[in-house]
Design a protein around this motif. Sequence first.
Motif, PDB file in Angstrom:
ATOM      1  N   GLY A   8      -3.750  11.461   3.014  1.00 26.32           N
ATOM      2  CA  GLY A   8      -3.054  11.241   1.754  1.00 26.32           C
ATOM      3  C   GLY A   8      -3.867  10.560   0.679  1.00 26.32           C
ATOM      4  O   GLY A   8      -3.399  10.391  -0.448  1.00 26.32           O
ATOM      5  N   SER A  17       0.461   7.413  -8.710  1.00 30.99           N
ATOM      6  CA  SER A  17       0.998   7.097  -7.385  1.00 30.99           C
ATOM      7  C   SER A  17       0.337   7.956  -6.317  1.00 30.99           C
ATOM      8  O   SER A  17      -0.118   9.076  -6.583  1.00 30.99           O
ATOM      9  CB  SER A  17       2.514   7.349  -7.347  1.00 30.99           C
ATOM     10  OG  SER A  17       3.201   6.537  -8.259  1.00 30.99           O
ATOM     11  N   ARG A  19       0.855   8.542  -1.778  1.00 30.90           N
ATOM     12  CA  ARG A  19       1.499   8.136  -0.534  1.00 30.90           C
ATOM     13  C   ARG A  19       0.545   8.422   0.621  1.00 30.90           C
ATOM     14  O   ARG A  19       0.154   9.565   0.862  1.00 30.90           O
ATOM     15  CB  ARG A  19       2.822   8.859  -0.304  1.00 30.90           C
ATOM     16  CG  ARG A  19       3.565   8.296   0.904  1.00 30.90           C
ATOM     17  CD  ARG A  19       4.927   8.910   1.118  1.00 30.90           C
ATOM     18  NE  ARG A  19       4.855  10.212   1.767  1.00 30.90           N
ATOM     19  CZ  ARG A  19       5.858  10.773   2.434  1.00 30.90           C
ATOM     20  NH1 ARG A  19       7.018  10.137   2.551  1.00 30.90           N
ATOM     21  NH2 ARG A  19       5.724  11.967   2.958  1.00 30.90           N
ATOM     22  N   SER A  21      -0.275   8.438   4.663  1.00 31.47           N
ATOM     23  CA  SER A  21       0.409   8.636   5.936  1.00 31.47           C
ATOM     24  C   SER A  21      -0.528   8.273   7.071  1.00 31.47           C
ATOM     25  O   SER A  21      -1.751   8.430   6.953  1.00 31.47           O
ATOM     26  CB  SER A  21       0.851  10.092   6.099  1.00 31.47           C
ATOM     27  OG  SER A  21       1.738  10.491   5.081  1.00 31.47           O
ATOM     28  N   ARG A  65       4.551  -3.144  -5.970  1.00 33.44           N
ATOM     29  CA  ARG A  65       3.962  -1.841  -6.307  1.00 33.44           C
ATOM     30  C   ARG A  65       3.843  -0.930  -5.082  1.00 33.44           C
ATOM     31  O   ARG A  65       3.948   0.289  -5.223  1.00 33.44           O
ATOM     32  CB  ARG A  65       2.570  -2.022  -6.917  1.00 33.44           C
ATOM     33  CG  ARG A  65       2.546  -2.853  -8.182  1.00 33.44           C
ATOM     34  CD  ARG A  65       1.164  -2.816  -8.838  1.00 33.44           C
ATOM     35  NE  ARG A  65       0.137  -3.422  -7.989  1.00 33.44           N
ATOM     36  CZ  ARG A  65      -0.951  -2.778  -7.581  1.00 33.44           C
ATOM     37  NH1 ARG A  65      -1.167  -1.514  -7.941  1.00 33.44           N
ATOM     38  NH2 ARG A  65      -1.863  -3.389  -6.823  1.00 33.44           N
ATOM     39  N   PHE A  66       3.599  -1.509  -3.932  1.00 31.66           N
ATOM     40  CA  PHE A  66       3.425  -0.744  -2.695  1.00 31.66           C
ATOM     41  C   PHE A  66       4.644  -0.942  -1.801  1.00 31.66           C
ATOM     42  O   PHE A  66       5.293  -1.989  -1.837  1.00 31.66           O
ATOM     43  CB  PHE A  66       2.192  -1.206  -1.930  1.00 31.66           C
ATOM     44  CG  PHE A  66       0.868  -0.865  -2.566  1.00 31.66           C
ATOM     45  CD1 PHE A  66       0.792  -0.383  -3.869  1.00 31.66           C
ATOM     46  CD2 PHE A  66      -0.311  -1.029  -1.849  1.00 31.66           C
ATOM     47  CE1 PHE A  66      -0.426  -0.083  -4.455  1.00 31.66           C
ATOM     48  CE2 PHE A  66      -1.532  -0.730  -2.421  1.00 31.66           C
ATOM     49  CZ  PHE A  66      -1.597  -0.265  -3.728  1.00 31.66           C
ATOM     50  N   SER A  69       6.571   1.808   5.186  1.00 34.59           N
ATOM     51  CA  SER A  69       7.726   2.272   5.943  1.00 34.59           C
ATOM     52  C   SER A  69       7.247   3.046   7.159  1.00 34.59           C
ATOM     53  O   SER A  69       6.071   3.410   7.250  1.00 34.59           O
ATOM     54  CB  SER A  69       8.638   3.151   5.082  1.00 34.59           C
ATOM     55  OG  SER A  69       7.953   4.319   4.658  1.00 34.59           O
ATOM     56  N   TYR A  78       3.859   5.041   6.706  1.00 37.24           N
ATOM     57  CA  TYR A  78       3.601   5.415   5.319  1.00 37.24           C
ATOM     58  C   TYR A  78       3.245   4.196   4.480  1.00 37.24           C
ATOM     59  O   TYR A  78       3.644   3.067   4.778  1.00 37.24           O
ATOM     60  CB  TYR A  78       4.826   6.092   4.699  1.00 37.24           C
ATOM     61  CG  TYR A  78       5.250   7.358   5.388  1.00 37.24           C
ATOM     62  CD1 TYR A  78       6.316   7.356   6.278  1.00 37.24           C
ATOM     63  CD2 TYR A  78       4.594   8.557   5.144  1.00 37.24           C
ATOM     64  CE1 TYR A  78       6.714   8.516   6.926  1.00 37.24           C
ATOM     65  CE2 TYR A  78       4.986   9.735   5.785  1.00 37.24           C
ATOM     66  CZ  TYR A  78       6.045   9.701   6.665  1.00 37.24           C
ATOM     67  OH  TYR A  78       6.435  10.847   7.300  1.00 37.24           O
ATOM     68  N   LEU A  79       2.508   4.468   3.398  1.00 33.76           N
ATOM     69  CA  LEU A  79       2.286   3.451   2.374  1.00 33.76           C
ATOM     70  C   LEU A  79       2.454   4.151   1.027  1.00 33.76           C
ATOM     71  O   LEU A  79       1.613   4.957   0.622  1.00 33.76           O
ATOM     72  CB  LEU A  79       0.903   2.812   2.467  1.00 33.76           C
ATOM     73  CG  LEU A  79       0.667   1.673   1.474  1.00 33.76           C
ATOM     74  CD1 LEU A  79       1.561   0.469   1.833  1.00 33.76           C
ATOM     75  CD2 LEU A  79      -0.791   1.242   1.451  1.00 33.76           C
ATOM     76  N   GLN A  80       3.574   3.899   0.375  1.00 34.88           N
ATOM     77  CA  GLN A  80       3.814   4.425  -0.964  1.00 34.88           C
ATOM     78  C   GLN A  80       3.172   3.483  -1.965  1.00 34.88           C
ATOM     79  O   GLN A  80       3.497   2.287  -1.974  1.00 34.88           O
ATOM     80  CB  GLN A  80       5.318   4.544  -1.230  1.00 34.88           C
ATOM     81  CG  GLN A  80       5.667   5.045  -2.619  1.00 34.88           C
ATOM     82  CD  GLN A  80       5.235   6.483  -2.850  1.00 34.88           C
ATOM     83  OE1 GLN A  80       5.419   7.337  -1.996  1.00 34.88           O
ATOM     84  NE2 GLN A  80       4.648   6.747  -4.023  1.00 34.88           N
ATOM     85  N   MET A  81       2.264   4.008  -2.757  1.00 39.48           N
ATOM     86  CA  MET A  81       1.521   3.186  -3.711  1.00 39.48           C
ATOM     87  C   MET A  81       1.850   3.652  -5.124  1.00 39.48           C
ATOM     88  O   MET A  81       1.552   4.797  -5.485  1.00 39.48           O
ATOM     89  CB  MET A  81       0.023   3.291  -3.440  1.00 39.48           C
ATOM     90  CG  MET A  81      -0.357   2.943  -2.011  1.00 39.48           C
ATOM     91  SD  MET A  81      -2.146   2.894  -1.751  1.00 39.48           S
ATOM     92  CE  MET A  81      -2.571   4.606  -2.056  1.00 39.48           C
ATOM     93  N   ASN A  82       2.458   2.783  -5.904  1.00 42.22           N
ATOM     94  CA  ASN A  82       2.825   3.081  -7.284  1.00 42.22           C
ATOM     95  C   ASN A  82       2.069   2.164  -8.229  1.00 42.22           C
ATOM     96  O   ASN A  82       1.523   1.144  -7.823  1.00 42.22           O
ATOM     97  CB  ASN A  82       4.329   2.899  -7.474  1.00 42.22           C
ATOM     98  CG  ASN A  82       5.147   3.814  -6.594  1.00 42.22           C
ATOM     99  OD1 ASN A  82       4.781   4.968  -6.331  1.00 42.22           O
ATOM    100  ND2 ASN A  82       6.291   3.325  -6.128  1.00 42.22           N
TER     101      ASN A  82
END
Length: 124
Positions: A8, A17, A19, A21, A65-66, A69, A78-82
Amino acid sequence: QVQLGESGGGSVQAGGSLRLSCTVSEYTYRTASMGWFRQAPGKEREGVAAIYGGGTYYSDSVKGRFAISVDVAKATLYLQMNSLKPEDTAMYYCAATRWRPGSMWSNEFAYNYWGQGTQVTVSS
């Protein structure tokens, strides 16, 4: 042997952004605690987020920001990075341990399983 594999990563402009995985070969007691770390060239490895015992933990530099989950059914972290910033540029690694790291969650030595990393580059 537990195996972790990140994906990812990529290049994005500031404010964008991504994400990340991390697939886990087994989501069991051996991987009860998991985290994301990053390492920029010439810098030490830095813990950015962890998830264990029903809680999530973030470094001050990414808080708000991150988001970390885990999808247990998919055995994927997961790491969602905004709102990405140029200073987020680094190689990102996922890590796992059977133990609860507690206050040591951001310390790389608290984890004994590691992925190979995925590069994130944020341009200004």
